[in-house]
Design an enzyme around this catalytic site. Structure first.
Site, PDB file in Angstrom:
ATOM      1  N   CYS A 177       3.593   1.698   2.653  1.00 44.59           N
ATOM      2  CA  CYS A 177       4.853   0.978   2.410  1.00 44.59           C
ATOM      3  C   CYS A 177       5.807   1.848   1.592  1.00 44.59           C
ATOM      4  O   CYS A 177       6.979   1.995   1.925  1.00 44.59           O
ATOM      5  CB  CYS A 177       4.575  -0.319   1.652  1.00 44.59           C
ATOM      6  SG  CYS A 177       3.520  -1.486   2.522  1.00 44.59           S
ATOM      7  N   CYS A 186      12.651 -28.380   3.350  1.00 47.36           N
ATOM      8  CA  CYS A 186      13.633 -28.417   2.255  1.00 47.36           C
ATOM      9  C   CYS A 186      13.362 -27.292   1.264  1.00 47.36           C
ATOM     10  O   CYS A 186      14.283 -26.583   0.833  1.00 47.36           O
ATOM     11  CB  CYS A 186      13.567 -29.756   1.528  1.00 47.36           C
ATOM     12  SG  CYS A 186      13.958 -31.181   2.544  1.00 47.36           S
ATOM     13  N   CYS A 227       0.845  -1.199   0.000  1.00 48.85           N
ATOM     14  CA  CYS A 227       0.000   0.000   0.000  1.00 48.85           C
ATOM     15  C   CYS A 227       0.880   1.249   0.000  1.00 48.85           C
ATOM     16  O   CYS A 227       2.115   1.164   0.031  1.00 48.85           O
ATOM     17  CB  CYS A 227      -0.941   0.025   1.202  1.00 48.85           C
ATOM     18  SG  CYS A 227      -0.090   0.269   2.775  1.00 48.85           S
ATOM     19  N   ASP A 229      16.331  21.678 -30.821  1.00 48.07           N
ATOM     20  CA  ASP A 229      16.732  20.391 -31.394  1.00 48.07           C
ATOM     21  C   ASP A 229      18.235  20.220 -31.513  1.00 48.07           C
ATOM     22  O   ASP A 229      18.706  19.141 -31.843  1.00 48.07           O
ATOM     23  CB  ASP A 229      16.097  20.201 -32.775  1.00 48.07           C
ATOM     24  CG  ASP A 229      16.858  20.950 -33.859  1.00 48.07           C
ATOM     25  OD1 ASP A 229      17.346  22.063 -33.570  1.00 48.07           O
ATOM     26  OD2 ASP A 229      16.964  20.426 -34.977  1.00 48.07           O
ATOM     27  N   CYS A 278      10.560 -32.420   2.030  1.00 51.13           N
ATOM     28  CA  CYS A 278       9.507 -31.799   2.849  1.00 51.13           C
ATOM     29  C   CYS A 278       9.492 -30.295   2.625  1.00 51.13           C
ATOM     30  O   CYS A 278      10.332 -29.749   1.906  1.00 51.13           O
ATOM     31  CB  CYS A 278       9.715 -32.112   4.329  1.00 51.13           C
ATOM     32  SG  CYS A 278      11.201 -31.333   5.014  1.00 51.13           S
ATOM     33  N   ASP A 303      13.758  27.732 -30.453  1.00 48.80           N
ATOM     34  CA  ASP A 303      14.966  27.936 -31.233  1.00 48.80           C
ATOM     35  C   ASP A 303      14.525  28.033 -32.688  1.00 48.80           C
ATOM     36  O   ASP A 303      13.543  27.400 -33.084  1.00 48.80           O
ATOM     37  CB  ASP A 303      15.917  26.758 -31.027  1.00 48.80           C
ATOM     38  CG  ASP A 303      17.123  26.849 -31.937  1.00 48.80           C
ATOM     39  OD1 ASP A 303      17.831  27.859 -31.877  1.00 48.80           O
ATOM     40  OD2 ASP A 303      17.325  25.902 -32.728  1.00 48.80           O
ATOM     41  N   ASP A 347      21.303  23.768 -27.853  1.00 47.58           N
ATOM     42  CA  ASP A 347      20.043  24.025 -27.157  1.00 47.58           C
ATOM     43  C   ASP A 347      20.003  23.340 -25.794  1.00 47.58           C
ATOM     44  O   ASP A 347      19.173  23.693 -24.947  1.00 47.58           O
ATOM     45  CB  ASP A 347      18.851  23.511 -27.984  1.00 47.58           C
ATOM     46  CG  ASP A 347      18.675  24.273 -29.287  1.00 47.58           C
ATOM     47  OD1 ASP A 347      18.994  25.468 -29.297  1.00 47.58           O
ATOM     48  OD2 ASP A 347      18.229  23.674 -30.275  1.00 47.58           O
TER      49      ASP A 347
END
Length: 819
Positions: free
Chosen positions: A16, A88, A13, A704, A85, A506, A708
């Site tokens: 957290c 493990c 949530c 560009d 098991c 520009d 710039d």
């Protein structure tokens, strides 16, 4: 400074996310941290005193797991031998989970398999195998290794499974409760429900309680704490019904956990939809490529390509990676990059983008970029960076969520005490609601009513909606923008762009094409083609940009360029030479005056063209003026329309250029720009942006070129045209891939749409809590209904963000003005 990304597991949530943000930002050396609950990522900027390991330790110290995200995430399945098991399986899980670079581990004892998601740049398969062997087991790679498991899909499947099991058990329990209450008494009913509730509350909800303990250990309780308190205590108190004749709350506890799991499943599914755009981008890339090696065509994986490889791309195939065409021409579908549906013509010397589609001809192309340097990889990085960033408006919500859960716990305790101390007041409210709300029963003991009311307060509160408000809107909005060729780097740009007061442009390459073009042809005898042929023949020997413009025009008109002799370039004036026996001059006034050529017939038109910021070349043959050719760096076709539309939105425009005042004003007038800043050297652009900020307020800069980049950084929002250089795009907050000025309007429209959704999400999150919590405190809300309402509040925020997909970013004709 260094900035790194981390995968965080264990967040459930907004609290957290806020906890991790808090522990990081309050640690010396951490400069900035951005935690995204929706993508489970953290972006942290820190100084040289810390390392990635230090950051991971800090996050783990807060009770969450973290790993560095630096490369390709892989998911593999391995067969584990020697497990007997559950212990493990736990041992193998622990041995692998502690390895650096592991994001997720799942060991299945039933089929002896382990699924691991890890960062391939940090961890090798041999290290995974060794870790399992060191734990006392053997690990074998499966013949079929799945590297394409979608983590969202995996998470959704797990949530769905938990939801289905819980819903089945809870539904059966509710049916038994109805039979027990209204049809017949079921023997050992309380024992039966107590046993049925265990898998729902303690097995399906185990991750909730684990999250609760983690958050309590960190001293910052989260949403899981509220759900745990709303389910475990009612269940334990309900067990007293096995020995004493009291009201049992086992059914209520089971229903609360079930509603929570249903809500989480729907939330995970909705989050998956929110991140669909970036998944689509990742899936777009071609998997294989055909390259020429020693004259033979072979097929390789795209990740095996190297710069300089020559690829063969047939019609209908995806272009494997960024390249430059060395043979052939075709129509290329670049819609994934630009959002433009019409294919574009590409030929020898043109650059092509990986993952776009070759629609027509056979191409040979030389690889220019691979891996993370490609256009598609950069787009994905930009979108992910945006989705992981914060919007300034989010800061307040983050502060609130840090106190939200503790405040709810205090309110719950106060509600319980108040119900017992001022029972007559509370019973009066319940009596008034009796008969109106079917779940209200004021005839129960006061202690029972107090407990039910306090539980309702716990489970109705929802900080998740507050935490999801911004990230989900950014996820959907940035994905929508990427599909349309608008790449937003950070959330701050989203909030700022909608309030921009002035956009500075520009000139060269942004408003104009960036190269001289022939704009006017005037032949005294009316034969423009002959005039162009004379000029092109002479300019073919010149390297001047104006010469290239004239030659391009001749090529476009299919005019054959003749050979000349005795060519001479006259510095600052023009060129001269001979075409056969004819003496040809191409140049300015001074060149004509030097050769006593009368230009009075064209003087008026010549002056007009010069006032339009055009460079005029006069053409003479054997001492007679033949005409003139005007050359200029012409405005892009839609520049004026875009500027007019921006001005119509109430945003002022400015042009920053190194041109002189007269030329700059002529171009600005033609473009419709309201403010002109001329005679600016490249290094002076930053100062001019600062001046504009002082005068107008928030300023966006569109550029560009390399020079710039500093100005883009200085502006409140830097916008780079995708056709520009990589450095300008790197410096920008927003990248317009199409290079079309009208996409500036689309970017503003997207910014406003995203921010509107963020505000709507916060409104509904606050509205829900402001209404629901007092309602629950008065005892008018049953906890089971509260748990369902809590889940719906988060879903409402996510699905509201998903509505962003309906936003049409196209610029409609009525807001594009041509005057």
């Amino acid at each position: 400074m260094k900035t790194s990304q981390y995968v965080i597991t264990g967040m459930t949530c907004a609290t957290c996310a806020n906890t991790i943000d808090h522990v990081l930002t309050h640690n010396e050396g951490v400069i900035e941290a951005s935690i995204n609950l929706a993508t489970e990522r953290a972006i942290v900027t820190y100084d040289d005193a810390l390392t990635d390991d230090d950051i991971i330790k800090i996050i783990r110290g807060a009770g969450y797991d973290a790993s560095l995200l630096t490369g390709e995430t892989k998911t593999i399945t391995m067969r584990i031998e020697g497990m007997t098991c559950a212990t493990c399986a736990g041992n193998v899980d622990h041995a692998v989970k502690t390895l650096e670079g592991v994001n997720n581990v799942h060991v299945n004892l039933a089929n002896d398999k382990m699924t691991v998601t890890f960062d391939a740049a940090i961890l090798k398969l041999s290290q995974l195998k060794k870790a399992v062997q060191d734990a006392g087991y053997d690990a074998l790679l499966e013949e079929e290794v799945d590297l394409t498991v979608d983590p969202d899909l995996s998470r959704m499947n797990k949530a769905r499974q938990k939801m289905r099991i819980s819903a089945l058990i809870a539904g059966t329990m509710m049916l038994l409760m109805v039979i027990h209450m209204f049809v017949m008494t079921i023997p050992l009913y309380t024992y039966l429900t107590a046993i049925m509730a265990i898998p729902v509350i303690f097995v399906m909800g185990a991750h909730v309680h684990q999250g609760s303990l983690r958050s309590l250990r960190s001293g910052r309780p989260n949403m899981d704490v509220l759900v745990s308190l709303g389910s475990v205590p009612p269940y334990l108190i309900g067990l007293l019904g096995l020995f004493f004749p009291i009201t049992t709350f086992i059914e209520m506890a089971t229903a609360i956990m079930t509603f929570h799991l249903i809500g989480k499943y729907l939330e995970v599914r909705a989050k998956g939809k929110a991140s669909q755009a970036i998944k689509k981008l990742i899936e777009l890339g071609a998997k294989t490529a055909k390259i020429i090696v020693d004259g033979q065509e072979i097929e390789v994986l795209t990740n095996e390509l190297s710069v300089g490889d020559v690829m063969v791309i047939r019609p209908g195939e995806k272009i494997p990676t960024d390249a430059i065409i060395i043979e052939g021409e075709s129509l290329i579908d670049e819609s994934l990059a630009t959002g433009e549906s019409m294919p574009v013509q590409r030929g020898v010397g043109d650059k092509i983008i990986g993952a776009t589609v070759n629609k027509q001809g056979l191409l040979k192309a030389k690889v220019e970029k691979t891996g993370n340097d490609t256009f598609l990889a950069q787009v994905i990085q930009l979108v992910e960076a945006c989705q992981g960033s914060k919007v300034p408006i989010q800061a307040f919500a983050d502060r609130i969520t840090g106190y939200f859960v503790p405040a709810i716990m205090v309110l719950t305790l106060l509600t319980f005490i108040s119900f017992n101390v001022f029972s007559n007041f509370h019973l009066g409210i319940l009596n008034a609601a009796d008969g109106i709300l079917p779940w209200v029963n004021p005839d129960q003991p006061v202690l029972t009513l107090a407990f039910i009311t306090a539980t309702a307060v716990l489970v109705i509160a929802c900080p998740c909606a507050l935490g999801l408000g911004t990230p989900t809107a950014l996820m959907v909005g940035s994905g929508l923008g990427a599909e349309q060729g608008i790449l937003i780097r950070n959330g701050e740009a989203v909030q700022t762009l909608k309030d921009i007061k002035l956009i500075a442009f520009d000139k060269t390459g942004t408003l104009t094409h960036g190269k001289p073009m022939v704009t006017d042809l005037y032949a005294i005898d009316g034969d423009e083609d002959s005039l162009l042929a004379l000029a092109a023949a002479l300019e073919a020997a010149s390297e001047h940009p104006i010469a290239h413009a004239i030659l391009e025009k001749a090529k476009d008109k299919n005019i054959k360029v003749a050979s000349i002799s005795r060519f001479e370039a006259v510095t600052g004036k023009g060129v001269k030479g001979y075409l056969g026996k004819d003496a040809i001059l191409v140049g300015n006034r001074k060149l004509m005056q030097d050769h006593q050529i009368d230009i009075e017939a064209l003087e008026k038109r010549l002056t007009e063209l010069e006032h339009e910021a055009k460079t005029v070349m006069l053409v003479a043959q054997n001492g007679t003026l033949k005409g003139m050719i005007a050359v200029a760096d012409e405005l892009k076709p839609n520049a004026r329309a875009a500027i007019m539309a921006i001005e119509h939105l109430g945003i002022k425009t400015a042009m920053i250029t190194g041109d002189n005042q007269r030329t700059a004003e002529a171009i600005a007038k033609k473009a419709g720009i309201s403010h002109v800043v001329s005679d600016v050297l490249p290094e002076g652009k930053v100062e001019q942006i600062i001046e504009l900020q002082k005068r107008f307020g928030l300023v966006a800069m569109v550029g560009d070129g390399i020079n710039d980049a500093p100005a883009l950084k200085q502006a409140n929002v830097g916008m780079a045209l995708g056709t520009g250089t990589d450095i300008a795009i790197e410096a920008a907050d927003v990248t317009l891939v199409r290079g079309d000025l009208e996409t500036i309007l689309s970017a503003i429209k997207l910014s406003k749409a995203i921010f509107k959704k963020i505000k709507e999400n916060y409104f509904w999150a606050w509205f829900y809590n402001a209404i629901a919590i007092p309602f629950a405190m008065m005892g008018l809300l049953h906890p089971m209904i509260g748990a369902a309402a809590m889940s719906l509040s988060s879903l409402n925020v996510i699905y509201n963000s998903l509505r962003l997909k309906r936003v049409d970013l196209r610029v409609s004709p009525e807001v594009t003005y041509e005057t």
